[in-house]
Motif scaffolding. Sequence first.
Motif, PDB file in Angstrom:
ATOM      1  N   ILE A 214       0.848  -1.203   0.000  1.00  0.00           N
ATOM      2  CA  ILE A 214       0.000   0.000   0.000  1.00  0.00           C
ATOM      3  C   ILE A 214       0.877   1.244   0.000  1.00  0.00           C
ATOM      4  O   ILE A 214       0.601   2.211  -0.716  1.00  0.00           O
ATOM      5  CB  ILE A 214      -0.969  -0.004   1.206  1.00  0.00           C
ATOM      6  CG1 ILE A 214      -1.956  -1.167   1.088  1.00  0.00           C
ATOM      7  CG2 ILE A 214      -1.705   1.332   1.309  1.00  0.00           C
ATOM      8  CD1 ILE A 214      -2.755  -1.425   2.352  1.00  0.00           C
ATOM      9  N   TYR A 215       1.961   1.215   0.770  1.00  0.00           N
ATOM     10  CA  TYR A 215       2.876   2.352   0.807  1.00  0.00           C
ATOM     11  C   TYR A 215       3.497   2.600  -0.577  1.00  0.00           C
ATOM     12  O   TYR A 215       3.531   3.737  -1.050  1.00  0.00           O
ATOM     13  CB  TYR A 215       3.985   2.113   1.846  1.00  0.00           C
ATOM     14  CG  TYR A 215       5.083   3.142   1.766  1.00  0.00           C
ATOM     15  CD1 TYR A 215       4.896   4.427   2.296  1.00  0.00           C
ATOM     16  CD2 TYR A 215       6.290   2.865   1.144  1.00  0.00           C
ATOM     17  CE1 TYR A 215       5.883   5.391   2.209  1.00  0.00           C
ATOM     18  CE2 TYR A 215       7.285   3.820   1.047  1.00  0.00           C
ATOM     19  CZ  TYR A 215       7.084   5.077   1.587  1.00  0.00           C
ATOM     20  OH  TYR A 215       8.059   6.036   1.482  1.00  0.00           O
ATOM     21  N   ILE A 216       3.975   1.570  -1.217  1.00  0.00           N
ATOM     22  CA  ILE A 216       4.599   1.717  -2.542  1.00  0.00           C
ATOM     23  C   ILE A 216       3.595   2.265  -3.548  1.00  0.00           C
ATOM     24  O   ILE A 216       3.913   3.174  -4.329  1.00  0.00           O
ATOM     25  CB  ILE A 216       5.204   0.373  -2.999  1.00  0.00           C
ATOM     26  CG1 ILE A 216       6.419   0.050  -2.138  1.00  0.00           C
ATOM     27  CG2 ILE A 216       5.577   0.413  -4.476  1.00  0.00           C
ATOM     28  CD1 ILE A 216       6.929  -1.373  -2.281  1.00  0.00           C
ATOM     29  N   VAL A 217       2.383   1.736  -3.532  1.00  0.00           N
ATOM     30  CA  VAL A 217       1.335   2.242  -4.437  1.00  0.00           C
ATOM     31  C   VAL A 217       1.069   3.719  -4.148  1.00  0.00           C
ATOM     32  O   VAL A 217       0.937   4.535  -5.065  1.00  0.00           O
ATOM     33  CB  VAL A 217       0.049   1.397  -4.308  1.00  0.00           C
ATOM     34  CG1 VAL A 217      -1.125   2.066  -4.998  1.00  0.00           C
ATOM     35  CG2 VAL A 217       0.282  -0.003  -4.866  1.00  0.00           C
ATOM     36  N   THR A 218       1.020   4.070  -2.867  1.00  0.00           N
ATOM     37  CA  THR A 218       0.758   5.461  -2.477  1.00  0.00           C
ATOM     38  C   THR A 218       1.865   6.387  -2.973  1.00  0.00           C
ATOM     39  O   THR A 218       1.584   7.469  -3.508  1.00  0.00           O
ATOM     40  CB  THR A 218       0.613   5.564  -0.945  1.00  0.00           C
ATOM     41  OG1 THR A 218      -0.423   4.687  -0.514  1.00  0.00           O
ATOM     42  CG2 THR A 218       0.288   6.982  -0.515  1.00  0.00           C
ATOM     43  N   VAL A 219       3.121   5.967  -2.829  1.00  0.00           N
ATOM     44  CA  VAL A 219       4.246   6.786  -3.293  1.00  0.00           C
ATOM     45  C   VAL A 219       4.205   6.941  -4.815  1.00  0.00           C
ATOM     46  O   VAL A 219       4.420   8.044  -5.340  1.00  0.00           O
ATOM     47  CB  VAL A 219       5.596   6.188  -2.828  1.00  0.00           C
ATOM     48  CG1 VAL A 219       6.771   6.848  -3.536  1.00  0.00           C
ATOM     49  CG2 VAL A 219       5.736   6.342  -1.327  1.00  0.00           C
ATOM     50  N   LEU A 220       3.897   5.866  -5.519  1.00  0.00           N
ATOM     51  CA  LEU A 220       3.801   5.947  -6.980  1.00  0.00           C
ATOM     52  C   LEU A 220       2.656   6.869  -7.401  1.00  0.00           C
ATOM     53  O   LEU A 220       2.817   7.665  -8.338  1.00  0.00           O
ATOM     54  CB  LEU A 220       3.629   4.555  -7.580  1.00  0.00           C
ATOM     55  CG  LEU A 220       4.858   3.647  -7.475  1.00  0.00           C
ATOM     56  CD1 LEU A 220       4.519   2.229  -7.930  1.00  0.00           C
ATOM     57  CD2 LEU A 220       6.033   4.210  -8.258  1.00  0.00           C
ATOM     58  N   LEU A 221       1.529   6.771  -6.736  1.00  0.00           N
ATOM     59  CA  LEU A 221       0.406   7.670  -7.040  1.00  0.00           C
ATOM     60  C   LEU A 221       0.788   9.122  -6.763  1.00  0.00           C
ATOM     61  O   LEU A 221       0.479  10.016  -7.556  1.00  0.00           O
ATOM     62  CB  LEU A 221      -0.831   7.281  -6.226  1.00  0.00           C
ATOM     63  CG  LEU A 221      -1.554   6.017  -6.655  1.00  0.00           C
ATOM     64  CD1 LEU A 221      -2.563   5.588  -5.576  1.00  0.00           C
ATOM     65  CD2 LEU A 221      -2.253   6.225  -7.979  1.00  0.00           C
ATOM     66  N   GLY A 222       1.458   9.357  -5.635  1.00  0.00           N
ATOM     67  CA  GLY A 222       1.890  10.714  -5.298  1.00  0.00           C
ATOM     68  C   GLY A 222       2.865  11.273  -6.313  1.00  0.00           C
ATOM     69  O   GLY A 222       2.801  12.445  -6.692  1.00  0.00           O
ATOM     70  N   SER A 223       3.759  10.425  -6.781  1.00  0.00           N
ATOM     71  CA  SER A 223       4.709  10.841  -7.800  1.00  0.00           C
ATOM     72  C   SER A 223       3.991  11.174  -9.110  1.00  0.00           C
ATOM     73  O   SER A 223       4.288  12.192  -9.760  1.00  0.00           O
ATOM     74  CB  SER A 223       5.739   9.730  -8.028  1.00  0.00           C
ATOM     75  OG  SER A 223       6.676  10.116  -8.985  1.00  0.00           O
ATOM     76  N   ALA A 224       3.051  10.323  -9.497  1.00  0.00           N
ATOM     77  CA  ALA A 224       2.283  10.570 -10.726  1.00  0.00           C
ATOM     78  C   ALA A 224       1.455  11.849 -10.604  1.00  0.00           C
ATOM     79  O   ALA A 224       1.368  12.634 -11.558  1.00  0.00           O
ATOM     80  CB  ALA A 224       1.389   9.373 -11.037  1.00  0.00           C
TER      81      ALA A 224
END
Length: 179
Positions: free
Chosen positions: A68-78
């Motif tokens: 969930i953290y990795i997905v959140t960081v990727l979404l934030g980056s996008a």
Amino acid sequence: MAGLSGDHAPAPGRGRSETIEEKADRQWGELIQELRVALTGVQILFGFLLTVVFTPRFTELSDANRTIYIVTVLLGSAATGALIGPVAIHRQVSGRRIKPQAVIWASRLTFVGLVLLLCTLTSALFLILRVAMNDPFAPVLVAAVLAWYLLCWFVLPVWARRHHGDEVPADDHDDGPSR
């Protein structure tokens, strides 16, 4: 249509008297103001997310919470990329006399950025509540907050457009200049 010929005379009851270029300049200024608000929020959130991996407690996260953290960081980056995109568009097309089209592209990219920001906020909240509460009720709370975001960001604006759209000239919506 009013304003398309480049003159300043709007049709009766059709809104502002501005050329296509003036309209694009106004809409660009409005878009930049909106981006300042969204970018501040996404940059603070993304900066915070980047520090989490370096905390001692990060190693204690379950595999599911790390995912969930990795997905959140990727979404934030996008989201950050999409919300900074309009500035890059403006910089690269500046002076080429295509501002009306640039406003349309930047507006669409901003909308994508807001959707990605919505996903980032929801995902971050989900992770935080899973870790803080360790309770199966966390997804219900996240769903309630997501419903609130959807109401504030999408439902109310759509409702306002439908119920008060007749008060705004058809060629003066903020989704870009008319073609």
